[in-house]
Design an enzyme around this catalytic site. Structure first.
Site, PDB file in Angstrom:
ATOM      1  N   GLU A 135       0.865  -1.193   0.000  1.00  0.00           N
ATOM      2  CA  GLU A 135       0.000   0.000   0.000  1.00  0.00           C
ATOM      3  C   GLU A 135       0.896   1.236   0.000  1.00  0.00           C
ATOM      4  O   GLU A 135       2.105   1.137   0.281  1.00  0.00           O
ATOM      5  CB  GLU A 135      -0.912  -0.030   1.235  1.00  0.00           C
ATOM      6  CG  GLU A 135      -1.839  -1.230   1.209  1.00  0.00           C
ATOM      7  CD  GLU A 135      -2.870  -1.230   2.343  1.00  0.00           C
ATOM      8  OE1 GLU A 135      -2.876  -0.277   3.164  1.00  0.00           O
ATOM      9  OE2 GLU A 135      -3.647  -2.190   2.385  1.00  0.00           O
ATOM     10  N   THR A 166       1.610  -5.121  -9.871  1.00  0.00           N
ATOM     11  CA  THR A 166       1.978  -5.652 -11.190  1.00  0.00           C
ATOM     12  C   THR A 166       0.718  -6.248 -11.826  1.00  0.00           C
ATOM     13  O   THR A 166      -0.013  -6.989 -11.172  1.00  0.00           O
ATOM     14  CB  THR A 166       3.067  -6.746 -11.046  1.00  0.00           C
ATOM     15  OG1 THR A 166       4.200  -6.149 -10.408  1.00  0.00           O
ATOM     16  CG2 THR A 166       3.475  -7.327 -12.391  1.00  0.00           C
ATOM     17  N   GLU A 370       9.117  -7.877  -3.886  1.00  0.00           N
ATOM     18  CA  GLU A 370       8.874  -9.069  -3.036  1.00  0.00           C
ATOM     19  C   GLU A 370       9.838  -9.137  -1.852  1.00  0.00           C
ATOM     20  O   GLU A 370      10.411 -10.183  -1.550  1.00  0.00           O
ATOM     21  CB  GLU A 370       8.901 -10.342  -3.898  1.00  0.00           C
ATOM     22  CG  GLU A 370       7.719 -10.312  -4.853  1.00  0.00           C
ATOM     23  CD  GLU A 370       7.407 -11.631  -5.511  1.00  0.00           C
ATOM     24  OE1 GLU A 370       7.694 -12.683  -4.930  1.00  0.00           O
ATOM     25  OE2 GLU A 370       6.828 -11.589  -6.613  1.00  0.00           O
TER      26      GLU A 370
HETATM   27  C1  FAD Z   1       7.880  -2.563 -10.354  1.00  0.00           C
HETATM   28  C2  FAD Z   1       7.302  -2.969  -9.037  1.00  0.00           C
HETATM   29  C3  FAD Z   1       6.348  -3.977  -8.997  1.00  0.00           C
HETATM   30  C4  FAD Z   1       5.770  -4.342  -7.766  1.00  0.00           C
HETATM   31  N1  FAD Z   1       4.773  -5.290  -7.773  1.00  0.00           N
HETATM   32  C5  FAD Z   1       4.104  -5.519  -6.610  1.00  0.00           C
HETATM   33  C6  FAD Z   1       2.951  -6.369  -6.606  1.00  0.00           C
HETATM   34  O1  FAD Z   1       2.577  -6.954  -7.643  1.00  0.00           O
HETATM   35  N2  FAD Z   1       2.262  -6.536  -5.454  1.00  0.00           N
HETATM   36  C7  FAD Z   1       2.638  -5.910  -4.298  1.00  0.00           C
HETATM   37  O2  FAD Z   1       1.973  -6.109  -3.289  1.00  0.00           O
HETATM   38  N3  FAD Z   1       3.725  -5.094  -4.261  1.00  0.00           N
HETATM   39  C8  FAD Z   1       4.459  -4.881  -5.397  1.00  0.00           C
HETATM   40  N4  FAD Z   1       5.554  -4.040  -5.387  1.00  0.00           N
HETATM   41  C9  FAD Z   1       5.913  -3.363  -4.142  1.00  0.00           C
HETATM   42  C10 FAD Z   1       7.238  -3.838  -3.556  1.00  0.00           C
HETATM   43  O3  FAD Z   1       7.065  -5.117  -2.992  1.00  0.00           O
HETATM   44  C11 FAD Z   1       7.670  -2.762  -2.544  1.00  0.00           C
HETATM   45  O4  FAD Z   1       8.123  -1.652  -3.297  1.00  0.00           O
HETATM   46  C12 FAD Z   1       8.742  -3.257  -1.603  1.00  0.00           C
HETATM   47  O5  FAD Z   1       8.232  -4.233  -0.729  1.00  0.00           O
HETATM   48  C13 FAD Z   1       9.342  -2.092  -0.766  1.00  0.00           C
HETATM   49  O6  FAD Z   1       8.349  -1.319  -0.194  1.00  0.00           O
HETATM   50  P1  FAD Z   1       8.419   0.287  -0.367  1.00  0.00           P
HETATM   51  O7  FAD Z   1       8.592   0.577  -1.798  1.00  0.00           O
HETATM   52  O8  FAD Z   1       7.252   0.872   0.338  1.00  0.00           O
HETATM   53  O9  FAD Z   1       9.755   0.706   0.374  1.00  0.00           O
HETATM   54  P2  FAD Z   1       9.970   0.970   1.998  1.00  0.00           P
HETATM   55  O10 FAD Z   1       9.403  -0.175   2.730  1.00  0.00           O
HETATM   56  O11 FAD Z   1       9.457   2.331   2.298  1.00  0.00           O
HETATM   57  O12 FAD Z   1      11.536   0.961   2.071  1.00  0.00           O
HETATM   58  C14 FAD Z   1      12.391   2.094   1.806  1.00  0.00           C
HETATM   59  C15 FAD Z   1      13.823   1.671   2.102  1.00  0.00           C
HETATM   60  O13 FAD Z   1      13.956   1.329   3.502  1.00  0.00           O
HETATM   61  C16 FAD Z   1      14.497   0.023   3.633  1.00  0.00           C
HETATM   62  N5  FAD Z   1      13.922  -0.591   4.834  1.00  0.00           N
HETATM   63  C17 FAD Z   1      12.608  -0.651   5.195  1.00  0.00           C
HETATM   64  N6  FAD Z   1      12.472  -1.278   6.371  1.00  0.00           N
HETATM   65  C18 FAD Z   1      13.712  -1.648   6.766  1.00  0.00           C
HETATM   66  C19 FAD Z   1      14.259  -2.334   7.908  1.00  0.00           C
HETATM   67  N7  FAD Z   1      13.473  -2.809   8.875  1.00  0.00           N
HETATM   68  N8  FAD Z   1      15.610  -2.510   7.982  1.00  0.00           N
HETATM   69  C20 FAD Z   1      16.435  -2.062   6.994  1.00  0.00           C
HETATM   70  N9  FAD Z   1      15.983  -1.402   5.905  1.00  0.00           N
HETATM   71  C21 FAD Z   1      14.646  -1.204   5.788  1.00  0.00           C
HETATM   72  C22 FAD Z   1      14.088  -0.709   2.353  1.00  0.00           C
HETATM   73  O14 FAD Z   1      14.938  -1.808   2.088  1.00  0.00           O
HETATM   74  C23 FAD Z   1      14.255   0.409   1.329  1.00  0.00           C
HETATM   75  O15 FAD Z   1      15.611   0.523   0.957  1.00  0.00           O
HETATM   76  C24 FAD Z   1       6.183  -3.696  -6.574  1.00  0.00           C
HETATM   77  C25 FAD Z   1       7.173  -2.699  -6.629  1.00  0.00           C
HETATM   78  C26 FAD Z   1       7.720  -2.322  -7.832  1.00  0.00           C
HETATM   79  C27 FAD Z   1       8.771  -1.229  -7.853  1.00  0.00           C
END
Ligand code: FAD
Length: 391
Positions: A135, A166, A370
């Site tokens: 989300e 996706t 993922e």
């Molecule tokens: C092209 C694309 C396709 C996708 N497809 C899907 C899909 O089909 N379904 C779906 O549900 N999601 C999907 N996603 C979402 C994807 O799984 C998330 O982008 C991912 O899980 C990271 O979440 P965020 O982008 O909110 O980053 P955040 O969680 O905000 O993270 C920001 C940064 O902080 C770091 N971080 C966060 N928490 C910690 C911690 N505890 N310790 C150390 N570092 C941390 C992360 O590694 C990252 O570098 C997709 C994303 C993209 C870009």
């Protein structure tokens, strides 16, 4: 020294049927997917018809039971098929992986009736799936999701916004995690939502660095009604279902990463035999030969690691830590190998005239989806020293 081109990938396959499936996939990838990949990615065109073809070829439900229209194949075979598809075009390989992830909840946690009702169409190739966990305000911290599911008798009403989906807007079904109870992981349930459900709409596609042919969009749930027989598993079991799917899904991402890395390596090997500088092929320069050797070693090591995890899963053993290691190592390797391939092609590598710049942009997303690679390290460390202790 003349180059003969890259040697073929050596595959260990358990059966003749698996060998046939791999040959079929290679043929399909070479004839139907690879030729248009570069142009279609540049144009941002989603190849829906390719998924229909993959489905018709029996390659869209490979790891699921044959009695429901799946291929009945072990994960080690499914993942190698995925690798071949991703090497031809990541939008296709990753798309098949996401579809498999979206089908996981019903296939693994659905009742007998739900499996009989939904799986044949999901696995037969007619329908394409999407998986809705992330989300706008909950990515890595997925258990804090806010999309609400409220029960009225035998019907649930879902409201909220899912991000980064996706196949968002083009999928035929959405596996959705929503909050049906209190805060935290135990308040989440899983639902199977049809793509044409009233109140379900897609936002505009995200403008991404790569994978432009794969639509990624927010999905808005505005009073979407689903009957209780589309709730998968028990109430409150949704997060456990999501995590189980992700363990398997991470292996799909690892296999896709090795596909991209292998394609980048092959392109680099091919180029190095052709390009001449200082009166000889650049393949003669030891500095570049060593780079190539490191790239090839990373590809083989990554393939061996994802296959180890897959074989643990196939044997019914615990594989979660190995899945996280495979996702981490294979996607970091893909990024490294694709970046090195661009370097080996020099200025030409930086242009769209060669595919390696696309591979580099595609590899990047695999380190994020993922579960980011930071999250994979957390998972691996938890297996080694237990959960973190918060004050
Ligand atoms: C092209 C694309 C396709 C996708 N497809 C899907 C899909 O089909 N379904 C779906 O549900 N999601 C999907 N996603 C979402 C994807 O799984 C998330 O982008 C991912 O899980 C990271 O979440 P965020 O982008 O909110 O980053 P955040 O969680 O905000 O993270 C920001 C940064 O902080 C770091 N971080 C966060 N928490 C910690 C911690 N505890 N310790 C150390 N570092 C941390 C992360 O590694 C990252 O570098 C997709 C994303 C993209 C870009």
């Amino acid at each position: 020294m003349p180059q003969q081109g890259p040697p073929p990938v050596v595959r260990q396959l358990p059966t003749d049927e698996a060998r046939f499936l791999l040959d079929l996939t290679r043929d399909l990838a070479r004839r139907e997917i690879a030729p248009a990949a570069g142009d279609e990615e540049e144009a941002g065109r989603f190849p829906r018809e390719t998924f229909a073809l993959i489905g018709a070829s029996g390659l869209l439900g490979l790891p699921y039971p044959e009695e429901y229209g799946g291929g009945g194949q072990p994960y080690e075979v499914y993942l190698q098929v995925l690798e071949e598809l991703a090497a031809a075009r990541l939008t296709v390989g990753l798309g098949v992986s996401v579809h498999t992830l979206a089908s996981h909840a019903v296939a693994t946690f659905g009742s007998k009736q739900q499996r009989a009702d939904h799986l044949p169409a999901m696995l037969g190739g007619d329908l394409l799936g999407a998986y809705c966990l992330s989300e706008p305000t909950s990515g890595s911290d997925a258990a804090s999701l806010r999309t609400k599911a409220v029960r009225h008798g035998d019907t649930w009403t879902i409201d909220g916004t899912k991000a980064w989906i996706t196949h968002g807007g083009v999928a035929d079904f959405y596996t959705v995690l929503a909050r049906s109870g209190g805060e935290g992981a135990h308040g989440i349930s899983a639902y199977l939502v049809p793509g044409d459900a009233p109140g379900l709409s897609a936002g505009p596609p995200e403008r991404k660095m790569g994978m432009k042919g794969s639509p990624t969009a927010q999905m808005h749930f505005d009073g979407v009604e689903v009957s209780d027989d589309r709730r998968i598993g028990e109430e409150g079991q949704g997060f456990a279902i999501a995590l189980a799917a992700l363990d398997a899904g991470r292996l799909g991402i690892a296999a896709c990463a090795i596909g991209v890395a292998q394609a980048a390596l092959d392109a680099a090997v091919g180029y190095m035999g052709q390009r001449r500088q200082f009166g000889r092929p650049i393949a003669d320069f030891q500095g570049l030969r060593f780079m190539l050797a490191d790239m090839a070693s990373r590809v083989e090591a990554g393939r061996a690691l994802y296959l180890t995890a897959a074989r643990l899963r196939d044997a019914g053993e615990e594989f979660s830590a190995h899945a996280a290691m495979a996702k981490l190592f294979c996607t970091d390797s893909a990024m490294q190998v694709a970046t090195d391939a661009v370097q080996l092609l020099g200025g030409y590598g930086y242009t769209a005239d060669f595919p390696v710049e696309r591979y580099m942009r595609e590899a990047k997303v695999l380190q994020i989806v993922e579960g980011t690679n930071q999250i994979q390290r957390l998972v691996i460390a938890r297996h080694l020293v237990g959960p973190e202790i918060h004050d």
